[in-house]
Write a protein that holds these residues in place. Structure first.
Motif, PDB file in Angstrom:
ATOM      1  N   ILE A  73       0.846  -1.203   0.000  1.00  0.00           N
ATOM      2  CA  ILE A  73       0.000   0.000   0.000  1.00  0.00           C
ATOM      3  C   ILE A  73       0.879   1.250   0.000  1.00  0.00           C
ATOM      4  N   VAL A  74       0.546   2.178  -0.876  1.00  0.00           N
ATOM      5  CA  VAL A  74       1.301   3.433  -0.963  1.00  0.00           C
ATOM      6  C   VAL A  74       0.310   4.583  -0.858  1.00  0.00           C
ATOM      7  N   SER A  75       0.590   5.513   0.075  1.00  0.00           N
ATOM      8  CA  SER A  75      -0.380   6.556   0.356  1.00  0.00           C
ATOM      9  C   SER A  75       0.294   7.914   0.428  1.00  0.00           C
ATOM     10  N   GLU A  76      -0.346   8.920  -0.137  1.00  0.00           N
ATOM     11  CA  GLU A  76       0.247  10.265  -0.142  1.00  0.00           C
ATOM     12  C   GLU A  76      -0.789  11.332   0.157  1.00  0.00           C
ATOM     13  N   ASN A  77      -0.467  12.224   1.087  1.00  0.00           N
ATOM     14  CA  ASN A  77      -1.335  13.374   1.365  1.00  0.00           C
ATOM     15  C   ASN A  77      -0.825  14.566   0.574  1.00  0.00           C
ATOM     16  N   ASN A  78      -1.717  15.455   0.191  1.00  0.00           N
ATOM     17  CA  ASN A  78      -1.228  16.703  -0.427  1.00  0.00           C
ATOM     18  C   ASN A  78      -1.322  17.866   0.560  1.00  0.00           C
ATOM     19  N   PHE A  79      -1.179  17.558   1.867  1.00  0.00           N
ATOM     20  CA  PHE A  79      -1.240  18.594   2.908  1.00  0.00           C
ATOM     21  C   PHE A  79      -0.482  18.072   4.123  1.00  0.00           C
ATOM     22  N   PRO A  80      -0.096  18.932   5.074  1.00  0.00           N
ATOM     23  CA  PRO A  80       0.693  18.464   6.223  1.00  0.00           C
ATOM     24  C   PRO A  80      -0.078  17.481   7.103  1.00  0.00           C
ATOM     25  N   THR A  81       0.599  16.414   7.525  1.00  0.00           N
ATOM     26  CA  THR A  81      -0.013  15.391   8.368  1.00  0.00           C
ATOM     27  C   THR A  81      -0.115  15.910   9.811  1.00  0.00           C
TER      28      THR A  81
ATOM     29  N   LEU B 225      -7.752  28.267   7.135  1.00  0.00           N
ATOM     30  CA  LEU B 225      -6.738  29.245   7.539  1.00  0.00           C
ATOM     31  C   LEU B 225      -5.708  28.481   8.372  1.00  0.00           C
ATOM     32  N   VAL B 226      -4.541  28.244   7.784  1.00  0.00           N
ATOM     33  CA  VAL B 226      -3.516  27.466   8.482  1.00  0.00           C
ATOM     34  C   VAL B 226      -2.794  28.390   9.460  1.00  0.00           C
ATOM     35  N   VAL B 227      -3.143  28.244  10.718  1.00  0.00           N
ATOM     36  CA  VAL B 227      -2.560  29.058  11.775  1.00  0.00           C
ATOM     37  C   VAL B 227      -1.201  28.472  12.151  1.00  0.00           C
ATOM     38  N   SER B 228      -1.121  27.147  12.129  1.00  0.00           N
ATOM     39  CA  SER B 228       0.135  26.468  12.438  1.00  0.00           C
ATOM     40  C   SER B 228       0.102  25.089  11.799  1.00  0.00           C
ATOM     41  N   ASP B 229       1.248  24.653  11.218  1.00  0.00           N
ATOM     42  CA  ASP B 229       1.260  23.299  10.665  1.00  0.00           C
ATOM     43  C   ASP B 229       2.137  22.373  11.506  1.00  0.00           C
ATOM     44  N   ILE B 230       2.331  22.768  12.772  1.00  0.00           N
ATOM     45  CA  ILE B 230       3.098  21.930  13.697  1.00  0.00           C
ATOM     46  C   ILE B 230       2.170  20.835  14.227  1.00  0.00           C
TER      47      ILE B 230
ATOM     48  N   ALA C 156      -9.159  19.456  16.472  1.00  0.00           N
ATOM     49  CA  ALA C 156      -8.206  19.329  17.560  1.00  0.00           C
ATOM     50  C   ALA C 156      -6.875  19.992  17.201  1.00  0.00           C
ATOM     51  N   GLY C 157      -6.922  21.293  16.929  1.00  0.00           N
ATOM     52  CA  GLY C 157      -5.740  22.047  16.560  1.00  0.00           C
ATOM     53  C   GLY C 157      -6.136  23.496  16.357  1.00  0.00           C
ATOM     54  N   PRO C 158      -5.170  24.386  16.107  1.00  0.00           N
ATOM     55  CA  PRO C 158      -5.474  25.816  16.032  1.00  0.00           C
ATOM     56  C   PRO C 158      -5.982  26.315  14.679  1.00  0.00           C
ATOM     57  N   ASN C 159      -5.961  25.442  13.646  1.00  0.00           N
ATOM     58  CA  ASN C 159      -6.340  25.914  12.315  1.00  0.00           C
ATOM     59  C   ASN C 159      -7.842  26.097  12.182  1.00  0.00           C
ATOM     60  N   ALA C 160      -8.228  27.165  11.473  1.00  0.00           N
ATOM     61  CA  ALA C 160      -9.655  27.436  11.296  1.00  0.00           C
ATOM     62  C   ALA C 160     -10.116  26.910   9.947  1.00  0.00           C
ATOM     63  N   VAL C 161     -11.317  26.374   9.918  1.00  0.00           N
ATOM     64  CA  VAL C 161     -11.975  26.118   8.646  1.00  0.00           C
ATOM     65  C   VAL C 161     -13.185  27.033   8.604  1.00  0.00           C
ATOM     66  N   LEU C 162     -13.289  27.804   7.537  1.00  0.00           N
ATOM     67  CA  LEU C 162     -14.426  28.706   7.371  1.00  0.00           C
ATOM     68  C   LEU C 162     -15.357  28.133   6.314  1.00  0.00           C
ATOM     69  N   TYR C 163     -16.646  28.186   6.586  1.00  0.00           N
ATOM     70  CA  TYR C 163     -17.650  27.831   5.580  1.00  0.00           C
ATOM     71  C   TYR C 163     -18.372  29.094   5.164  1.00  0.00           C
ATOM     72  N   TYR C 164     -18.627  29.223   3.869  1.00  0.00           N
ATOM     73  CA  TYR C 164     -19.336  30.408   3.353  1.00  0.00           C
ATOM     74  C   TYR C 164     -19.951  30.044   2.013  1.00  0.00           C
ATOM     75  N   LEU C 165     -20.847  30.871   1.516  1.00  0.00           N
ATOM     76  CA  LEU C 165     -21.444  30.616   0.207  1.00  0.00           C
ATOM     77  C   LEU C 165     -20.643  31.346  -0.864  1.00  0.00           C
ATOM     78  N   ALA C 166     -20.538  30.740  -2.042  1.00  0.00           N
ATOM     79  CA  ALA C 166     -19.717  31.286  -3.126  1.00  0.00           C
ATOM     80  C   ALA C 166     -20.034  32.761  -3.388  1.00  0.00           C
ATOM     81  N   GLU C 167     -21.313  33.102  -3.324  1.00  0.00           N
ATOM     82  CA  GLU C 167     -21.703  34.491  -3.645  1.00  0.00           C
ATOM     83  C   GLU C 167     -21.108  35.512  -2.669  1.00  0.00           C
ATOM     84  N   ASN C 168     -20.681  35.034  -1.488  1.00  0.00           N
ATOM     85  CA  ASN C 168     -20.117  35.964  -0.492  1.00  0.00           C
ATOM     86  C   ASN C 168     -18.598  35.928  -0.427  1.00  0.00           C
TER      87      ASN C 168
END
Ligand code: DP6
Length: 345
Positions: free
Chosen positions: A105-113, A196-201, A302-314
């Motif tokens: 099995i080979v697995s790759e993320n395109n973002f910090p683990t 919004l990546v506040v920290s990737d530690i 479980a970390g400091p990064n924010a995820v924002l949800y919004y509608l495309a029109e805004n």
């Protein structure tokens, strides 16, 4: 012959959080949860699985490095998948005996683990679906999600796109604890997410450890799972079906706050958000107040990064604000009108 299959599984971000297990081996939760799966082109895991009679042992590569496959979670998933394949083979003798061969099995993320960006969710979802595809298992996605759940609870939700519920179930063996789709992303295509990546530690307290401490020590947690979440689950599901952004956003923000409140109420307390995270929370409320309507919702795992949800029109309304805050928005900086920028001075 070598048999192979590849899949991608996107990250999902809970809008009603899974926090607490009633069974730590099977990852059975103390409450049902809801999430939005991000698009395949954004944050995702790509996993390829191969099997052949000549392979000598099971191997796993994560992001270009060999990784131990001998952990209980991965083993539980492999055992269940092989069992289902074995049942197929026992009914049809013409099938190749893939269930008996070793897997590569080979697995790759395109973002910090492990930056609190739900990498375990996409990781186990991709691992389990790649093998299910390799084995050509006839089970439904919800049935396969039960296996992904044993890898990481939140992983069961990443098997579906769009808006997903993980129904906690009641059974001790977990057969009724699985993911179901509430709505497809095409049913409410205007929804967008921005991280919004506040920290990737790497986070200090893993969600697995954190939630067990909360279950063991927080009084507030009992109120949350008994009264707050069951009600919110219905309200949020309805808001998604009716595409009611204001309600969806309010419940999402309140649930993030409720989850982090139970973390603070754990003993010793757990802090996942930092000062920047808290500043983002107040900015979101300021933005909504400024426009006189709800245009953005925040949520934190479980970390400091924010995820924002919004509608495309805004999007431009929101990004103009983020631009003012952070001094840039990749790919967007030149799109603001002078009036928009002026408005926030
Ligand atoms: C805060 O699914 O990572 O992101 O089941 O122990 O692997 P395990 O935990 P995990 O926990 C996710 C917690 C969360 C909320 C959520 O995604 O619902």
């Amino acid at each position: 012959t070598v048999y192979t299959a590849s899949v991608t599984a996107p990250v999902n971000i809970a809008t009603l959080k899974y926090w607490g297990k009633r069974d730590t081996k099977l990852n059975l939760p103390t409450n049902s949860s809801i999430s939005v799966t991000l698009s395949q082109d954004d944050l995702r895991t790509l996993t390829s699985a191969a099997t052949a009679p000549e392979f000598e042992r099971d191997t796993l590569w994560l992001n270009g490095e060999p990784h131990s496959i001998d952990n209980e979670r991965t083993q539980n998933c492999l055992r269940d998948l092989r069992q289902l394949r074995k049942e197929m083979e026992s009914k049809d003798a013409s099938l190749p005996t893939l269930s008996q061969w070793k897997l590569h099995i080979v697995s790759e993320n395109n973002f910090p683990t492990a930056a609190g960006l739900a990498s375990s969710a996409a990781g186990f979802a991709a691992l389990v679906s790649a093998i299910a595809k390799l084995y050509q298992l006839p089970q439904s996605t919800s049935e396969i999600s039960r296996i992904a759940r044993k890898g990481s609870g939140s992983a069961c939700r990443s098997l579906f796109g769009g808006y997903v519920a993980w129904e906690m179930g009641k059974a001790e063996d977990g057969h009724d604890s699985m993911a179901v789709q509430i709505a497809d992303s095409s049913d409410w295509p205007q929804m967008k997410a921005c991280v919004l990546v506040v920290s990737d530690i790497k986070k200090d307290v893993s969600s697995t450890q954190g939630m067990q401490l909360t279950v063991a020590t927080s009084e507030l947690f009992k109120e949350r799972i008994e009264h707050v979440v069951p009600k919110r689950f219905e309200v949020m599901r309805k808001a998604i079906v009716e595409k009611d952004f204001a309600t969806f956003a309010k419940e999402t923000m309140m649930d993030s706050n409720s989850f982090h409140a139970t973390c603070l109420d754990s003993f010793p307390p757990i802090f996942y958000m930092n000062d920047t995270s808290k500043r983002i929370i107040s900015w979101c409320h300021t933005i909504n107040q400024f426009y006189g309507e709800t245009i953005v919702a925040y949520t934190f795992d479980a970390g400091p990064n924010a995820v924002l949800y919004y509608l495309a029109e805004n999007e431009s309304k929101l990004f103009a604000f983020i631009y003012k805050l952070f001094g840039s928005v990749p790919g967007w900086d030149k799109k603001f009108t002078a009036e928009q920028l002026e408005a926030f001075n």
